[in-house]
Design an enzyme around this catalytic site. Structure first.
Site, PDB file in Angstrom:
ATOM      1  N   SER A 152       0.620  -1.079   0.294  1.00 17.53           N
ATOM      2  CA  SER A 152      -0.054  -0.077  -0.079  1.00 17.53           C
ATOM      3  C   SER A 152       1.018   1.269  -0.035  1.00 17.53           C
ATOM      4  CB  SER A 152      -0.788  -0.170   1.058  1.00 17.53           C
ATOM      5  OG  SER A 152      -2.040   0.941   1.029  1.00 17.53           O
ATOM      6  N   ASP A 246      -9.588  -3.666  -5.347  1.00 17.26           N
ATOM      7  CA  ASP A 246      -8.961  -2.788  -4.565  1.00 17.26           C
ATOM      8  C   ASP A 246      -9.051  -1.485  -5.418  1.00 17.26           C
ATOM      9  OD1 ASP A 246      -6.938  -1.043  -3.281  1.00 17.26           O
ATOM     10  OD2 ASP A 246      -5.279  -2.331  -3.645  1.00 17.26           O
ATOM     11  N   HIS A 276      -7.891  -5.168  -1.243  1.00 17.85           N
ATOM     12  CA  HIS A 276      -6.634  -4.613  -0.694  1.00 17.85           C
ATOM     13  C   HIS A 276      -6.249  -5.385   0.689  1.00 17.85           C
ATOM     14  CE1 HIS A 276      -3.956  -1.337  -0.520  1.00 17.85           C
ATOM     15  NE2 HIS A 276      -3.970  -1.207   0.691  1.00 17.85           N
TER      16      HIS A 276
END
Length: 303
Positions: A152, A246, A276
């Site tokens: 991320s 995501d 995610h």
């Protein structure tokens, strides 16, 4: 494809949770659980170091899967929108990464926003990588086999470090592993529109984190914040993992396309039916285990 039952059930289970973007940073930090990995990694040894960085003291934790020296090394940057999560929250993931690859893993506990805004985490990510490189011998790692990785916003940092490495005394970064990376704070992408609500990571939370991390709108187009807008010539080869549901999917894949257009060897894999952070929740998502096998295979191709 049809949404897998494990994904559907997870999204149903969290649907009644309070919205994170309505909380203060302190409340989020007390609420969020970063990893759901219950595997045992007793053979992985851990050791903490305190670094005196450009913005004060911060920590790194080294995970060693064996007593061999020198070990190849992965510099790892955790996620959490630059606002929440700390090094310790990623113990299970870093232990699994070290065990799966045979690499030492150096996890970086960079300072969080809004107390420490951009570019503090960038500075500390670079400083930590430089520290590993300069102290490789005493740390028992191989400076010629040095990888950057993150998930991320941690993958955002890894991509920036890979771009900035030649300018910052890091000539030997050999590979980059970007898991569901945030690469562009400034862009609008179809995946953000389609999966920005109801799929775990939300556009509202991304905007919340941007407001806390960045100083102003101009920072969104700074390559040190948005590596998609940076120079990708001569960066290391890359593995980029994305997830179907995501909101960051499209910008991660666009970054992979840009690397390929720059002549960089890049492997991209989209995990269909996943959300995610699925690779940090292997207790919930069986496909998460495959990410570590994929990373190990890709690293072996670089040896």
């Amino acid at each position: 494809m049809r949404m897998p039952e494990q994904t559907k059930q997870f999204l149903e289970d969290i649907s009644e949770f309070p919205a994170l973007h309505l909380m203060s940073p302190e409340e989020i930090r007390k609420t969020v659980v970063a990893n759901a990995i219950s595997d045992s990694f007793e053979s992985v040894k851990k050791e903490d170091y305190e670094l005196q960085g450009p913005h004060g003291e911060f920590s790194v934790r080294i995970y060693r899967p064996s007593e061999d020296q020198p070990l190849p090394v992965i510099n790892f940057y955790h996620g959490g929108g630059f606002v929440f999560n700390r090094m310790g929250d990623y113990d299970p993931m870093c232990s699994k990464l070290a065990s799966s690859t045979g690499y030492a893993v150096v996890s970086v506990d960079y300072h969080l926003a809004p107390e420490y805004k951009f570019p503090v985490p960038v500075d500390e990510a670079l400083f930590a990588a430089q520290w590993v490189y300069k102290n490789a011998k005493s740390l028992g790692v191989n400076p010629d086999k040095m990888v950057v990785s993150g998930e991320s916003v941690g993958a955002n940092l890894a991509a920036v470090v890979a771009q900035q490495a030649p300018k910052n005394g890091l000539p030997t970064i050999s590979y980059q592993i970007l898991l569901c990376p945030l690469t562009d704070w400034s862009g609008e992408y179809e995946s953000k529109q389609t999966y920005g609500s109801g799929y775990f990571l939300t556009s509202a939370l991304l905007n919340y984190c941007a407001d806390h991390y960045l100083n102003d709108a101009a920072d969104k187009t700074n390559p040190l914040a948005s590596p998609l807008l940076g120079d990708t010539n001569d960066v290391p080869p890359a593995l980029i993992v994305t997830a179907e549901y995501d909101p960051l999917r499209d910008e991660g894949e666009r970054y992979g396309q840009k690397l390929a257009e720059s002549g960089i060897q890049v492997t991209m894999k989209r995990y269909e039916g996943m959300i995610h952070l699925f690779y940090a929740m292997t207790d919930v998502f069986e496909d998460g285990h495959d990410v570590y096998d994929l990373i190990a295979r890709q690293l072996r191709t670089q040896e």
